[in-house]
Design a protein around this motif. Sequence first.
Motif, PDB file in Angstrom:
ATOM      1  N   THR A 278       0.846  -1.209   0.000  1.00 22.15           N
ATOM      2  CA  THR A 278       0.000   0.000   0.000  1.00 22.15           C
ATOM      3  C   THR A 278       0.878   1.254   0.000  1.00 22.15           C
ATOM      4  O   THR A 278       0.542   2.242  -0.653  1.00 22.15           O
ATOM      5  CB  THR A 278      -0.956   0.050   1.212  1.00 22.15           C
ATOM      6  OG1 THR A 278      -0.203   0.178   2.422  1.00 22.15           O
ATOM      7  CG2 THR A 278      -1.831  -1.193   1.281  1.00 22.15           C
ATOM      8  N   TRP A 279       2.016   1.204   0.726  1.00 26.16           N
ATOM      9  CA  TRP A 279       2.901   2.393   0.751  1.00 26.16           C
ATOM     10  C   TRP A 279       3.516   2.617  -0.615  1.00 26.16           C
ATOM     11  O   TRP A 279       3.526   3.735  -1.134  1.00 26.16           O
ATOM     12  CB  TRP A 279       4.043   2.220   1.758  1.00 26.16           C
ATOM     13  CG  TRP A 279       3.626   1.929   3.156  1.00 26.16           C
ATOM     14  CD1 TRP A 279       2.350   1.835   3.640  1.00 26.16           C
ATOM     15  CD2 TRP A 279       4.491   1.680   4.258  1.00 26.16           C
ATOM     16  NE1 TRP A 279       2.372   1.536   4.970  1.00 26.16           N
ATOM     17  CE2 TRP A 279       3.670   1.438   5.383  1.00 26.16           C
ATOM     18  CE3 TRP A 279       5.874   1.634   4.417  1.00 26.16           C
ATOM     19  CZ2 TRP A 279       4.180   1.153   6.637  1.00 26.16           C
ATOM     20  CZ3 TRP A 279       6.393   1.353   5.678  1.00 26.16           C
ATOM     21  CH2 TRP A 279       5.549   1.118   6.776  1.00 26.16           C
ATOM     22  N   ALA A 280       4.056   1.518  -1.188  1.00 29.61           N
ATOM     23  CA  ALA A 280       4.708   1.632  -2.486  1.00 29.61           C
ATOM     24  C   ALA A 280       3.695   2.095  -3.530  1.00 29.61           C
ATOM     25  O   ALA A 280       3.974   3.000  -4.330  1.00 29.61           O
ATOM     26  CB  ALA A 280       5.310   0.292  -2.882  1.00 29.61           C
ATOM     27  N   GLY A 281       2.521   1.493  -3.504  1.00 30.51           N
ATOM     28  CA  GLY A 281       1.485   1.828  -4.481  1.00 30.51           C
ATOM     29  C   GLY A 281       1.054   3.278  -4.373  1.00 30.51           C
ATOM     30  O   GLY A 281       0.947   3.988  -5.382  1.00 30.51           O
ATOM     31  N   SER A 282       0.818   3.762  -3.135  1.00 32.89           N
ATOM     32  CA  SER A 282       0.328   5.134  -2.991  1.00 32.89           C
ATOM     33  C   SER A 282       1.414   6.130  -3.386  1.00 32.89           C
ATOM     34  O   SER A 282       1.125   7.161  -4.004  1.00 32.89           O
ATOM     35  CB  SER A 282      -0.157   5.397  -1.565  1.00 32.89           C
ATOM     36  OG  SER A 282       0.909   5.317  -0.648  1.00 32.89           O
ATOM     37  N   ALA A 283       2.671   5.828  -3.066  1.00 38.87           N
ATOM     38  CA  ALA A 283       3.771   6.727  -3.447  1.00 38.87           C
ATOM     39  C   ALA A 283       3.905   6.772  -4.970  1.00 38.87           C
ATOM     40  O   ALA A 283       3.985   7.859  -5.564  1.00 38.87           O
ATOM     41  CB  ALA A 283       5.082   6.263  -2.808  1.00 38.87           C
ATOM     42  N   LEU A 284       3.895   5.602  -5.607  1.00 39.56           N
ATOM     43  CA  LEU A 284       4.042   5.546  -7.065  1.00 39.56           C
ATOM     44  C   LEU A 284       2.891   6.250  -7.775  1.00 39.56           C
ATOM     45  O   LEU A 284       3.104   7.025  -8.714  1.00 39.56           O
ATOM     46  CB  LEU A 284       4.114   4.086  -7.529  1.00 39.56           C
ATOM     47  CG  LEU A 284       5.469   3.393  -7.338  1.00 39.56           C
ATOM     48  CD1 LEU A 284       5.369   1.922  -7.747  1.00 39.56           C
ATOM     49  CD2 LEU A 284       6.535   4.106  -8.168  1.00 39.56           C
ATOM     50  N   LEU A 285       1.660   5.988  -7.329  1.00 35.83           N
ATOM     51  CA  LEU A 285       0.498   6.600  -7.971  1.00 35.83           C
ATOM     52  C   LEU A 285       0.524   8.117  -7.815  1.00 35.83           C
ATOM     53  O   LEU A 285       0.184   8.859  -8.742  1.00 35.83           O
ATOM     54  CB  LEU A 285      -0.794   6.015  -7.399  1.00 35.83           C
ATOM     55  CG  LEU A 285      -1.165   4.614  -7.899  1.00 35.83           C
ATOM     56  CD1 LEU A 285      -2.269   4.008  -7.053  1.00 35.83           C
ATOM     57  CD2 LEU A 285      -1.593   4.666  -9.369  1.00 35.83           C
ATOM     58  N   THR A 286       0.930   8.591  -6.614  1.00 32.56           N
ATOM     59  CA  THR A 286       0.986  10.040  -6.386  1.00 32.56           C
ATOM     60  C   THR A 286       2.027  10.680  -7.297  1.00 32.56           C
ATOM     61  O   THR A 286       1.767  11.713  -7.936  1.00 32.56           O
ATOM     62  CB  THR A 286       1.317  10.346  -4.909  1.00 32.56           C
ATOM     63  OG1 THR A 286       0.427   9.600  -4.074  1.00 32.56           O
ATOM     64  CG2 THR A 286       1.162  11.822  -4.610  1.00 32.56           C
ATOM     65  N   ILE A 287       3.213  10.050  -7.377  1.00 29.57           N
ATOM     66  CA  ILE A 287       4.273  10.586  -8.237  1.00 29.57           C
ATOM     67  C   ILE A 287       3.833  10.571  -9.701  1.00 29.57           C
ATOM     68  O   ILE A 287       3.977  11.568 -10.421  1.00 29.57           O
ATOM     69  CB  ILE A 287       5.578   9.779  -8.041  1.00 29.57           C
ATOM     70  CG1 ILE A 287       6.143  10.040  -6.646  1.00 29.57           C
ATOM     71  CG2 ILE A 287       6.612  10.164  -9.104  1.00 29.57           C
ATOM     72  CD1 ILE A 287       7.255   9.083  -6.238  1.00 29.57           C
ATOM     73  N   ALA A 288       3.237   9.458 -10.128  1.00 29.66           N
ATOM     74  CA  ALA A 288       2.798   9.350 -11.523  1.00 29.66           C
ATOM     75  C   ALA A 288       1.744  10.407 -11.841  1.00 29.66           C
ATOM     76  O   ALA A 288       1.797  11.080 -12.878  1.00 29.66           O
ATOM     77  CB  ALA A 288       2.248   7.952 -11.783  1.00 29.66           C
ATOM     78  N   LEU A 289       0.791  10.586 -10.928  1.00 26.49           N
ATOM     79  CA  LEU A 289      -0.283  11.565 -11.153  1.00 26.49           C
ATOM     80  C   LEU A 289       0.269  12.970 -11.317  1.00 26.49           C
ATOM     81  O   LEU A 289      -0.070  13.680 -12.267  1.00 26.49           O
ATOM     82  CB  LEU A 289      -1.283  11.511  -9.983  1.00 26.49           C
ATOM     83  CG  LEU A 289      -2.410  12.546 -10.025  1.00 26.49           C
ATOM     84  CD1 LEU A 289      -3.408  12.197 -11.118  1.00 26.49           C
ATOM     85  CD2 LEU A 289      -3.131  12.649  -8.682  1.00 26.49           C
TER      86      LEU A 289
END
Lengths: 132, 143
Positions: free
Chosen positions: A111-122
């Motif tokens: 969940t941490w990796a996913g939320s960080a990646l999605l935020t950066i990508a967005l």
Amino acid sequence: MSRNTSRPLSPHLTVWKWGPHMVTSILHRATGVALSIGGLALLTWWLLALAGSASAYDDFSAAASHPLGILVLVGLSWSFFQHTLSGVRHLIMDSGDGFELKTNKNMAYATWAGSALLTIALWAYILLGRGA
Amino acid sequence: MTGPKQIGAQDRNAVPNGKTALGKVRGLGSARHGGQLWIRERVSSAALLLLGTWFIVSLLLLPDLRQGTVLEWLASPLAFVPMALFVYLNFEHSLEGLKVIVDDYQGDEGGRLTWHLVSLFLHVGAGALALYALVRIVFGAAS
């Protein structure tokens, strides 16, 4: 109705050893509160501004594109991704799955990796890719 | 031994009819509606998983976020209906989630009631404002 006031409430931050699952759990609550207060206030303001005059929408746009406004939006979008992924983890656990220690820990990290990646990508897309 | 303030450590669970608080409720079974909030919270979360994804992707797919562009998009039924559901379920899910947090951390019954009322009024008030704005958007665009 007599009530025993010396009984403990739900265990608080201080009694747990910090670990990935515990951090994910408390982040779920913290991001939930942030989205409830900040996110819903912003959503309501945005809709009212949209329905209102051109100057009302300009005020919203100016606030949203101000550096501080962007910081708030980045925080809220990260909160959304963290809360959503953590929510999926909760739904998996509600089905009785994912309680095995290693799986549970890995899901918490995911969940941490996913939320960080999605935020950066967005935000990379919004600020760089789109050129808005 | 009369009021709650004088109850000592040994009989602090004593209640007027001579039974302990546990003895009073033992065997009565559940109230049979305790799980409802739990289930509703999960149903709204599943819906918001879909609607939240739709919301973000839709905004990113718009050519720009100017007022006219967003209004034109929102006035179409395929955007208005999911948006109305998104707004409604956000407020419902938020109300449900904050209720659990208040119940967990506010031990005092009066305090709990106060927080629940404040939260309910704010959610209904802001939620009504947001839905009013949406209705104005869709009818404003139609006329």
